[in-house]
Structure formats: structure tokens, C-alpha cells
Design an enzyme around this catalytic site. Sequence first.
Site, PDB file in Angstrom:
ATOM      1  N   ASP A 191       0.823  -1.097   0.092  1.00  0.00           N
ATOM      2  CA  ASP A 191       0.023  -0.142  -0.141  1.00  0.00           C
ATOM      3  C   ASP A 191       0.854   1.278  -0.036  1.00  0.00           C
ATOM      4  O   ASP A 191       2.173   1.172   0.495  1.00  0.00           O
ATOM      5  CB  ASP A 191      -0.735  -0.024   1.290  1.00  0.00           C
ATOM      6  CG  ASP A 191      -2.248   0.603   1.188  1.00  0.00           C
ATOM      7  OD1 ASP A 191      -2.337   1.325   0.202  1.00  0.00           O
ATOM      8  OD2 ASP A 191      -3.234   0.348   1.823  1.00  0.00           O
ATOM      9  N   ASP A 247     -10.862   2.383  -3.101  1.00  0.00           N
ATOM     10  CA  ASP A 247     -11.482   2.033  -1.742  1.00  0.00           C
ATOM     11  C   ASP A 247     -12.965   2.161  -1.924  1.00  0.00           C
ATOM     12  O   ASP A 247     -13.550   1.729  -0.859  1.00  0.00           O
ATOM     13  CB  ASP A 247     -10.779   3.299  -0.909  1.00  0.00           C
ATOM     14  CG  ASP A 247      -9.504   2.871  -0.348  1.00  0.00           C
ATOM     15  OD1 ASP A 247      -9.017   1.388  -0.635  1.00  0.00           O
ATOM     16  OD2 ASP A 247      -8.627   3.372   0.356  1.00  0.00           O
TER      17      ASP A 247
END
Length: 741
Positions: free
Chosen positions: A483, A553
Site C-alpha cells: 500500500d 477504496d
Amino acid sequence: MQKFSLRLLSRALFVSVLASPFAAVAADKTAASFDAEHKVFRLDGGHVSYVFGVNERGELQSVYWGGRLQAGDRFPMTHSVKGHTTFEATTSETPQEYGGWGAGLQFEPALKITFPDGNRDLVLHYQSHKLTDNGVDITLRDIQRDVRVVLHYSIDANSGIVARSATITNGTTEPFTIEQAAAATFALPRSTDYMLHYLTGRWSSEWQMNTRKIDQGETVLESRRGSTSHHNNPYFAIGRDASVSEIAGDVWFGEMGWSGSWRMTIEQDSLHQVRITGGYNPFDFAYKLAPGQSLESPIFYVGYTSGGYGEASRILHRFQLAKILPGNGHPKVRPVLYNSWEATTFNVTEQGQIALAEKAASIGVERFVMDDGWFGQRKNDHAGLGDWYVNKEKFPNGLKPLIDRVHGLGMQFGIWVEPEMVNPDSDLYRAHPDWVLHFKGRPRTEGRNQLTLNVAMPEVRDYIFKFMDDLLTKNDIQFIKWDYNRPFSEPGWEQMPPDEQKKVYVAFVDNLYSIFAELRKKHPNVEFESCSSGGGRVDLGILRYTDQVWTSDNTDAYDRVIMQEGFTQAYTPGIMMAWTTDVPNGAENRSVSLAYRFLVAMEGSLGVGDNLNKWKPEDFELAKKMIAAYKDVRNTVQHGSLYRLASVRDNAPYSATESVSIDRKQAVLFAYLHSSTLRYPYPRLFMQGLDPKAMYTIRPIYGKADKATPVTASGDYWMHVGIDVQMKGDFQASAFVFETK
Ligand code: DGJ
């Protein structure tokens, strides 16, 4: 100049991959040739020819880029465009393949240099060339100073995709500073009717499709953020006129292989010539090059088709699978994944993860991934990043009991990391506050309570490699979700002399790539996902090292229908991670059925992110069926040819996609109804890309077709007569499989 060798290696791989299953465009011979009499270079691959020449002034001039020409077609000697007014020098009006900023060039230069004596005039002329296996390297040199630029050209035999990059070398006796360095400039045929398609977005709203007319002036697509960005993806497609459609028409398209600040300019000059220039973003850019040193640009990949926007996407998808992604042209299918993030956020514990893993295994999940929260003092996003030791409160016996249980359940184990970041509340930051990007004495802007480690620093690069190597050596891990949750700010590098600090934009990304390359070499069975708060780092640079990406997301299923159409304009569904998640979904406070959520996620690489502890028995039953059905078709979805049968754009009430396997023996149709109104039936869908003569039997994964629909019919039938899907209501979805014997 060791650090550039990895990207050179990637170019070598691009050249050497053979016999990929995705060689479906035109398995023809590649040709790179030079007509010495007329000084014309020509590349032929797939359905594309690309031609340029040396003009009478010694400039490298663009000649032709479009449909493939006959082998016998020859071009005359190239001639510069004579200045039409005193306000346009010949250098400016002549479309150059790689123009230095000098000699009156007013349009976008490919290269701009400041020399120590204040001279900023750079005039690049052809010096020599060397034909390679599938392309040519051309050396340009300034008319006086020993500044050499080697332009690397190659063309892919199947897709016709041209890859271009530049290596700039300082052959003088003093350092100079590169202020702007592109990979390439491309010219389109002179015209005023081009439409530019591009992708924009923001966190949780990536992959929005935009179209604008190309008029006189310059359109800039870019990231100044140090990474690829959610806001603009390094992709473009240009249609010949407004009538180019999904299924027909001239389209030129391209993507950049770079995960740092990038820029593409699309410029229509005063003679209606359109040029596309792309490479490093010149904003805040300065690269000081000592004598003998070189700077290599990113690789800019471009393609052409007369088959409309749909074929442009399919060419890109096949090319990515065959030539970019890990796997040497044979990328593995993505396993069905479970990810804990939306279910538990930071509250991961051994028992909690095991409980989820057991439930995930029962529905057919193949890879269990523990997300954020397992390390350091990571209770929320305020602390812990940088401290990559296992949190003893949450995992008193280390990771082994969880990993063993996951393996015992027949699944692979994956884990989340965010290596390039640090929370100020961490042991790492307390020990090394000087390791982050910052300007001395200035405040450090936090994003998500974190700062960016300066990966350009050798000690930071080594720290990241070491903890990742340890993590993978000491634990039996098959997958890393990597990430990156904030962009650059205050990109200072105080350990370097002031005039070298801006190298951070290049050195950071080069080091990141080198970490990936070394980890992959040492741990060849581990797969990686590129995640950046969703889809903030998706580009052809990072995709050389990562097997899949986190799309967004935002996991609301209807929003995903919109985003997936945008994503797949540019990137293969084979890397597009798509999870089902709990409803109501936080992004839109929307509740849709589990079946709808599954069918949307099955358009990409399927994952499950729901809190399985809340599921009812019927949810498990449905999930089992959907996952089994997905496994039957995933090869087709992930590696096949994608056709967009009905677009979600402009708030259309419905949309549909179809994937066809490379051998055309299987096709999968996904149809979505966003909201039915005024009792209109669902429009008829016409399949594409089937074998016209083959007999295909239809079976539903979910949903119903009209009663009159035959069970078996020819490809021609499904493509011409079509299929009526029965759907009414809001957020409905259906899916059907078509198979030949
Ligand atoms: C952002 C990612 O996009 C999410 O999927 C999740 O991994 C969080 N970071 C964890 O902090």
C-alpha cells in the site's frame, strides 16, 4: 549508473518474450528497416506501421503512424516544414520525434537542458543508428556540444504497440542540468477533428472517463504528486473524429511506464498538427548529470487501431498480459481472495482472523489476506507505520499460528504492508526523523497522520528491502498487498547538495522498482498487489513488478460498475481486484443484493471483503455457488477479450460487458440494470467476438433470459439475433455463459 539497469532489463524482457497465449492480434513478423537512400526508418508490427526519417536539416522527423502498409511501400526523403510566418521557426513547425529546446522551438520540447555557462540552446540532429531485433536505436547529438540522446524504438509483433524511451548522456567535460526529459514525442496526421479520452478521479472515485475535443493549444495530463495518482492516470486514447465508436474507427492510444510524477501533453500547433509528448513531469524537475553519466527516461507505449475504442482496450489488455505483467507472457490467473480490511479495519487478532479464515475457506476462497493492523503499535492510523514487528498483544505467538491455520484450510496466506511510509508516532521515526521527505527547518505536512520515507536514500531503500526480505523469509507468505497512502509533500532531500535534491523524483521510483525486482528474484513464488489508497498507483511501470492492483477504496457495487468501465479502458480486468463488501456500503449508503455484489466483482478478479461473521446461512450458500461459477469462467474474464456491449456512461439505465476466451470456446455475459423506468423491457444485447460458425450453448450463472431464447445457437445467431435478458427493478444483475463443445 547502476540504478538504471533494471529498466534496461525490462526493455530486454519486452523484446524477448515469445509465444504468449495473448498473441491474438496478428501473429506476423516484426520488421524494423532503414531505407538508406531516403533516410527513412520504418517499424511494422501487428496492424501498425510507424515511420520517421532524417530531414534535410538533420532533424529526426515524424512521418507516419497508423494502419499497416504494404511491404513495398516507400517514402521519399523527409522535408522540414518551412516556417509559415516569422513567428514560427522551421524547427517549431516541423514535427520532430524528439526535439531539443533550441533553435526557436516554441512547442513542447522533449528535452531541455541548462549548461553551466548559462547556455540553454539544444539542437538535436541525427548522428547514427543501430537496428535491433524488433526496433532501432537512434543516436541524436547536439550540433555543438557532446550531448547524446539515444532514442530506443521497438514494436511488438502482435499488438503493434510501439515502445519508446530515451537515454540522455553527458559527453561534455562539465555537469549540466536536465530540466525537462520526455520519453518521446508522437505526431498524428494533421487534422482538427480529434477527440481526447482520458481518465481522472480522486480517492474513492478513480477511473472516471472524460472526453474533450483537441483544439489549438495544449492539454496537460499529469501527476505532480511523486506517484502515479488517482487524479489522472497516464493513459490517453485519441479518436479520429466524434464518430469513432466502441466498435469502429481510428484510435491512437498510449500509456506511460512510470510510477512517479509524469506528464503527457497533447498539443495542436498552429498548423493543426497534433503532437503527444510524455515522460518525466518537468514540474519541480531538475536532474544534474555529471560528465559520463546518463539519465534514462520512462518508457512510453503507444498503439493504433482502426477498430474503435473497444479494440484499443483489447490491444492494451493483451499487451499487458503478454509483455508487461510478471509471468513472462503467462501470468497466473488470480485466485479468489478474502481480505479483512472492511470487516475488521485495524482490529486484527489471531482468533478473529482465524474465525474469518475458516468461513472464507468454506465458500471456496483460495487466498486469505490480513490487512492493516498486525504490526508495531498499530491500533489506528495514528501510529505504528515503520515498525514492522508483529504486535504481541494481537498475535502473542507471532504470525505462525494464523499462517498455519490458513494453510491448513487449503488457502494461501497474504499480508498488508505500507513500506514507504512512517507515522511520526513510531520507533522508526523517533530513531530517524531525517529519513522522510522534508525541507530542513520547515513543517512536515502529514497525510493520514503519516510522512513519506525518502526511498531515494540508500539507507531507506536498504531498510525497506531488509524488513520485507525478513518478513518473507521468516514467514510462509504467498502474497503481499503493498500500500501507499499519501502523495509527496515538501520533497526535500537535505542529505544531497541543493542542486541535486530534485533527483528525488527519479531516484525514489528507481529504488522502489529495484526493491520489487530484488524481492521478486529472491522470493519468486510471492505475488504482489499495487495498492495506493485504492487505484493511486496503476501504470505500466509498477505493473512490471506487481500481479494485480487494488482498483478503489470505493467498493459500492454500482459505483464499481462505473469505475470498472473506466479502468478497463486502459487496463486488463485480469489485474482489477474487485471485492464484495458489506451493505449498506459506506461510500454511498447504498444496499444492493449479495448476488448483484458478486456479479459486479466477477467482472474482474474476484475477492470477498464482507464481515463473514454477520452472514446468514443463505449468504454462504449463494457465495459458494457464485465462487464456483466464477472459477469456471475466470480464465475468460481475466485473460480473454473484453467487449463493452452497453456503456454505463451518461447515467445510462443499464450496462453490459462480455468476455470471450482467447480460443473463443467460452464467453461470459454480465448485464446490469441500474433502474428500470416506465415499464420498458431490458434492451436486446448482441454478443461480439464469437466464432460465427461454432454452436454455443447458453446457461445462466444468475438471472433469466426470455423464454424464446434457444439453448444452443451459432455464434452468428448470438451476434446478430442477440439475447433478451429479463430484468426489472433497481440494481439488478444477470450473467450467462456461452460454451462450445
Ligand atoms: C488503503 C487501502 O486502499 C485499503 O484497502 C486498506 O488496505 C487500507 N489502506 C489499510 O490502511
